[in-house]
Design an enzyme around this catalytic site. Structure first.
Site, short mmCIF file in Angstrom:
data_model
loop_
_atom_site.label_atom_id
_atom_site.label_comp_id
_atom_site.label_asym_id
_atom_site.label_seq_id
_atom_site.Cartn_x
_atom_site.Cartn_y
_atom_site.Cartn_z
N TYR A 69 0.80 -1.22 0.00
CA TYR A 69 0.00 0.00 0.00
C TYR A 69 0.84 1.27 0.00
O TYR A 69 0.38 2.32 -0.47
CB TYR A 69 -0.96 0.00 1.19
CG TYR A 69 -2.11 -0.95 1.02
CD1 TYR A 69 -3.11 -0.69 0.08
CD2 TYR A 69 -2.21 -2.12 1.77
CE1 TYR A 69 -4.17 -1.55 -0.09
CE2 TYR A 69 -3.27 -2.99 1.61
CZ TYR A 69 -4.25 -2.70 0.68
OH TYR A 69 -5.30 -3.57 0.50
N GLN A 86 -18.99 -12.71 -7.47
CA GLN A 86 -20.39 -13.10 -7.64
C GLN A 86 -20.47 -14.56 -8.06
O GLN A 86 -19.84 -14.99 -9.01
CB GLN A 86 -21.04 -12.20 -8.70
CG GLN A 86 -22.54 -12.37 -8.85
CD GLN A 86 -23.09 -11.40 -9.89
OE1 GLN A 86 -22.38 -10.53 -10.39
NE2 GLN A 86 -24.35 -11.55 -10.22
N ASN A 124 -18.02 -5.39 -7.38
CA ASN A 124 -19.48 -5.33 -7.23
C ASN A 124 -19.93 -5.51 -5.78
O ASN A 124 -19.28 -6.22 -5.02
CB ASN A 124 -20.12 -6.40 -8.11
CG ASN A 124 -20.14 -5.99 -9.56
OD1 ASN A 124 -20.46 -4.85 -9.88
ND2 ASN A 124 -19.80 -6.91 -10.45
N VAL A 126 -20.86 -2.31 -7.64
CA VAL A 126 -19.93 -1.21 -7.87
C VAL A 126 -20.48 0.15 -7.43
O VAL A 126 -19.72 0.98 -6.91
CB VAL A 126 -19.47 -1.18 -9.34
CG1 VAL A 126 -20.62 -0.81 -10.28
CG2 VAL A 126 -18.30 -0.23 -9.53
N HIS A 179 -25.58 -0.67 -11.87
CA HIS A 179 -24.96 -1.77 -12.63
C HIS A 179 -25.54 -3.06 -12.05
O HIS A 179 -24.96 -3.68 -11.16
CB HIS A 179 -23.44 -1.73 -12.49
CG HIS A 179 -22.75 -2.91 -13.11
ND1 HIS A 179 -22.96 -3.29 -14.41
CD2 HIS A 179 -21.86 -3.81 -12.60
CE1 HIS A 179 -22.23 -4.36 -14.68
NE2 HIS A 179 -21.56 -4.69 -13.59
N THR A 233 -17.06 -13.01 -15.12
CA THR A 233 -16.83 -12.11 -16.25
C THR A 233 -15.59 -11.28 -15.94
O THR A 233 -15.45 -10.78 -14.83
CB THR A 233 -18.03 -11.16 -16.47
OG1 THR A 233 -18.14 -10.26 -15.36
CG2 THR A 233 -19.34 -11.95 -16.58
#
Length: 319
Positions: A69, A86, A124, A126, A179, A233
């Site tokens: 970081y 997901q 997500n 998102v 989204h 995806t």
């Protein structure tokens, strides 16, 4: 001096999406430096080796390394792809509880480095996590961007181009909103070339409104279909993230459908949601406010309400 002449991107999360983003970024030669940060250090180190082995074939050299970081201190852009994935049968909103705590840790760690650039969020849900990143970071709203509906818009344009048999670059149409399941097509501003699609339908019996409605359903449900077939995806969204990255680092003032903060636009307040926005070196220059018809306005308000209902569970000032 480095900040004036070198573009550094810090990528957090080297899973399917993160690794695909790194590969696409290198292939397009957009950034000068890319640091990969992941809780799985072995995975990040392996990705660095793999990418560096192909660097000789890239359009320009990019310095790629595995870091931590603290390397975010000099980054122009931090891209967050980390978080729970997901699974088949899950909606994007099912991931909120899993990812909210992860994001608090990530954003706090980035800000402790002295980071003063732009956040780009891909994880997500998102829109929810982009809002969380803005809250956790304390950065101005224009310097926190989510990938929003950039991929949905790309899917929409692709399927419309197939239907009308034209190049995707000649299709001008947007998906806006969450989204996810409440997103919507803006048919009132959809064009092929400069011709409104609604006009094409009224003048040509070959094209049917029912077909267009099915196209939107396939856009909305595309992620479920891909996840069912291959588990996740990542190529499409990685390309979308690189497109946003290019708009930022090259100061393009490009109009892209991203998750942006609304402060009265579209009659909505205090929510990050997918809308067309002008993107440049400073982040979101401005939100483009489309004039929606009554049905679209109602659908957009419903989408924003769904997001705000979830945000209100985590942030007291969301109503």
């Amino acid at each position: 001096m480095k900040r004036q002449c070198m573009n550094r991107v810090a990528l957090i999360g080297t899973g399917f999406v993160g690794a695909s983003y790194a590969f696409a970024l290198m292939n397009q030669g957009i950034a000068d430096e890319l640091v990969l940060i992941d809780v799985n250090k072995e995975k990040a180190e392996g990705d660095v080796m793999d990418l560096n082995h192909g660097k000789v074939f890239a359009p320009k050299p990019m310095n790629i390394w595995h870091g931590d970081y603290q390397d975010c201190q000099d980054a122009d852009l931090v891209v967050i792809c980390a978080g729970a994935n997901q699974k088949p049968g899950e909606t994007r909103l099912d991931l909120v509880d899993k990812n909210m705590n992860i994001f608090k840790t990530i954003v706090d760690s980035v800000m402790r480095s002295g980071f003063d650039g732009i956040f780009l969020v891909a994880t997500n849900p998102v829109d929810i996590l982009t809002y969380a990143t803005w809250k956790f970071s304390g950065l101005p709203k224009e310097r926190v961007i989510g990938s929003g509906t950039i991929l949905d818009t790309a899917r929409f344009r692709f399927l419309l181009s197939e239907y009308f048999q034209v190049a995707p670059t000649n299709v001008h149409a947007y998906i806006i909103g969450e989204h996810g399941d409440t997103e919507l097509p803006v048919w009132s501003h959809a064009e092929i070339g400069s011709v409104p699609i609604e006009q094409i339908l009224s003048q040509n019996d070959r094209y049917r409104k029912e077909d267009l409605e099915n196209i939107f359903v396939n856009v909305r449900d595309a992620a479920y279909q891909v996840i069912e077939k291959k588990g996740a995806t990542y190529y499409g969204i990685a390309m979308g993230l690189v497109r946003i990255t290019r708009a930022i680092l090259h100061n393009e003032n490009a109009i892209l459908t991203v998750s942006a903060y609304l402060d009265g636009q579209y009659n909505e307040q205090n929510v990050y949601i997918g809308v067309p926005a002008i993107i440049n070196r400073n982040g979101i220059r401005e939100v483009m406010e489309l004039k929606l018809n009554e049905t679209e306005q109602q659908q957009f308000h419903h989408s924003a309400t769904v997001l705000k209902d979830i945000l209100s569970r985590y942030f007291d000032d969301v109503k």
